[in-house]
Design a protein around this motif. Sequence first.
Motif, PDB file in Angstrom:
ATOM      1  N   ASN A  66      -7.056 -11.053 -11.179  1.00  0.00           N
ATOM      2  CA  ASN A  66      -7.935 -10.931 -10.008  1.00  0.00           C
ATOM      3  C   ASN A  66      -7.205 -10.316  -8.826  1.00  0.00           C
ATOM      4  O   ASN A  66      -7.789  -9.560  -8.043  1.00  0.00           O
ATOM      5  CB  ASN A  66      -8.483 -12.312  -9.616  1.00  0.00           C
ATOM      6  CG  ASN A  66      -9.517 -12.831 -10.582  1.00  0.00           C
ATOM      7  OD1 ASN A  66     -10.122 -12.072 -11.338  1.00  0.00           O
ATOM      8  ND2 ASN A  66      -9.712 -14.142 -10.584  1.00  0.00           N
ATOM      9  N   VAL A  67      -5.924 -10.644  -8.688  1.00  0.00           N
ATOM     10  CA  VAL A  67      -5.148 -10.151  -7.547  1.00  0.00           C
ATOM     11  C   VAL A  67      -4.619  -8.750  -7.790  1.00  0.00           C
ATOM     12  O   VAL A  67      -4.713  -7.868  -6.917  1.00  0.00           O
ATOM     13  CB  VAL A  67      -3.979 -11.115  -7.241  1.00  0.00           C
ATOM     14  CG1 VAL A  67      -3.074 -10.540  -6.151  1.00  0.00           C
ATOM     15  CG2 VAL A  67      -4.502 -12.477  -6.822  1.00  0.00           C
ATOM     16  N   TYR A  68      -4.036  -8.503  -8.971  1.00  0.00           N
ATOM     17  CA  TYR A  68      -3.326  -7.254  -9.226  1.00  0.00           C
ATOM     18  C   TYR A  68      -4.077  -6.271 -10.122  1.00  0.00           C
ATOM     19  O   TYR A  68      -3.621  -5.138 -10.311  1.00  0.00           O
ATOM     20  CB  TYR A  68      -1.946  -7.552  -9.824  1.00  0.00           C
ATOM     21  CG  TYR A  68      -1.038  -8.252  -8.844  1.00  0.00           C
ATOM     22  CD1 TYR A  68      -0.458  -7.565  -7.782  1.00  0.00           C
ATOM     23  CD2 TYR A  68      -0.778  -9.620  -8.957  1.00  0.00           C
ATOM     24  CE1 TYR A  68       0.360  -8.193  -6.872  1.00  0.00           C
ATOM     25  CE2 TYR A  68       0.044 -10.266  -8.048  1.00  0.00           C
ATOM     26  CZ  TYR A  68       0.606  -9.557  -7.010  1.00  0.00           C
ATOM     27  OH  TYR A  68       1.409 -10.195  -6.093  1.00  0.00           O
ATOM     28  N   GLY A  69      -5.199  -6.693 -10.682  1.00  0.00           N
ATOM     29  CA  GLY A  69      -5.993  -5.781 -11.495  1.00  0.00           C
ATOM     30  C   GLY A  69      -5.411  -5.475 -12.851  1.00  0.00           C
ATOM     31  O   GLY A  69      -5.848  -4.534 -13.533  1.00  0.00           O
ATOM     32  N   THR A  70      -4.415  -6.224 -13.265  1.00  0.00           N
ATOM     33  CA  THR A  70      -3.795  -6.051 -14.571  1.00  0.00           C
ATOM     34  C   THR A  70      -3.246  -7.387 -15.035  1.00  0.00           C
ATOM     35  O   THR A  70      -3.186  -8.348 -14.252  1.00  0.00           O
ATOM     36  CB  THR A  70      -2.676  -4.987 -14.520  1.00  0.00           C
ATOM     37  OG1 THR A  70      -2.214  -4.709 -15.835  1.00  0.00           O
ATOM     38  CG2 THR A  70      -1.506  -5.481 -13.663  1.00  0.00           C
TER      39      THR A  70
END
Length: 291
Positions: free
Chosen positions: A277-281
């Motif tokens: 959710n935070v880093y997209g990976t």
Amino acid sequence: MSDTSQTLARQLLQALRPFAHDRKEGDSRAGVRPHGKQLFSYCCFETERLARVSNGKPVIGIVLSGAKEFWLGDAGQRFVAGDVFIFPAGVEVDVVNAPAEGNGIYESLLVEVDSVPEAIRQLRPAGSFPRQGLDMRVPLTSELVEALTHAAAVLAASDHATALAQHRLAEVLLLLRAVPAAACLYDMSLADRVAWVVLQAPAQRWTAQDIGRALGMGASTLRRRLNGEGTSLRDVLASTRMKLAHEILTRGDGNVTAAAGAAGYSSRSHFGRQFRNVYGTSPSAVRDRAG
């Protein structure tokens, strides 16, 4: 370190060579060597492990010889000769100073920052900068190498050069105004202060009462002031822990389980969802790129 960074580090070390310690036979005492009102160096000849070190004023440091490590809980950063770091005021960290194999000396040159001119404060970009866990590193540029060299030379001069010394130091502060690690030189937000507290034990179940006690304020005052900065205690806790996990994964010496544990997550799947959710990976993808 890139070739450009290595070249700049060598240039900085060469320019600051007059401040380096020349060890004499029988010289074995660690200590501080003053060079001017705000400029001093520290050296030691055996590896030191120092607990809960803090400064009354923020410091700009340059490693001249050997290596320096800063640790806050599981978060750590290592600096070698030619690296520049920022040590915030009022933050307690564990420190390791390791002499170089060649000359047997650890030494750093340190500049205390008393204040920042208001004109430079106003030029600093608004808002906070993204960090990766414990972030004290300053990337080198040719302009910064030149400014640090000039500032050190004038700060070490006589008292008659005070006005020029402040001008030279202001040049350094102007160049650092967009560097995440240097944010504490200008103004440390309450959210930043909370993050430093959390990094000491990121897996702890921190409450507003715990953090307020560490910062000398009540829980309700803490919540109100964080809200005034446009954030909340929950957001600061989550952000700090995720950035720490990201740092552990990117430095290449920790796996996903270790990163999750350091960030206070007992469930690897829950940690993975929050991280994405935070880093997209995924945490695994970040770890694989670092490896």
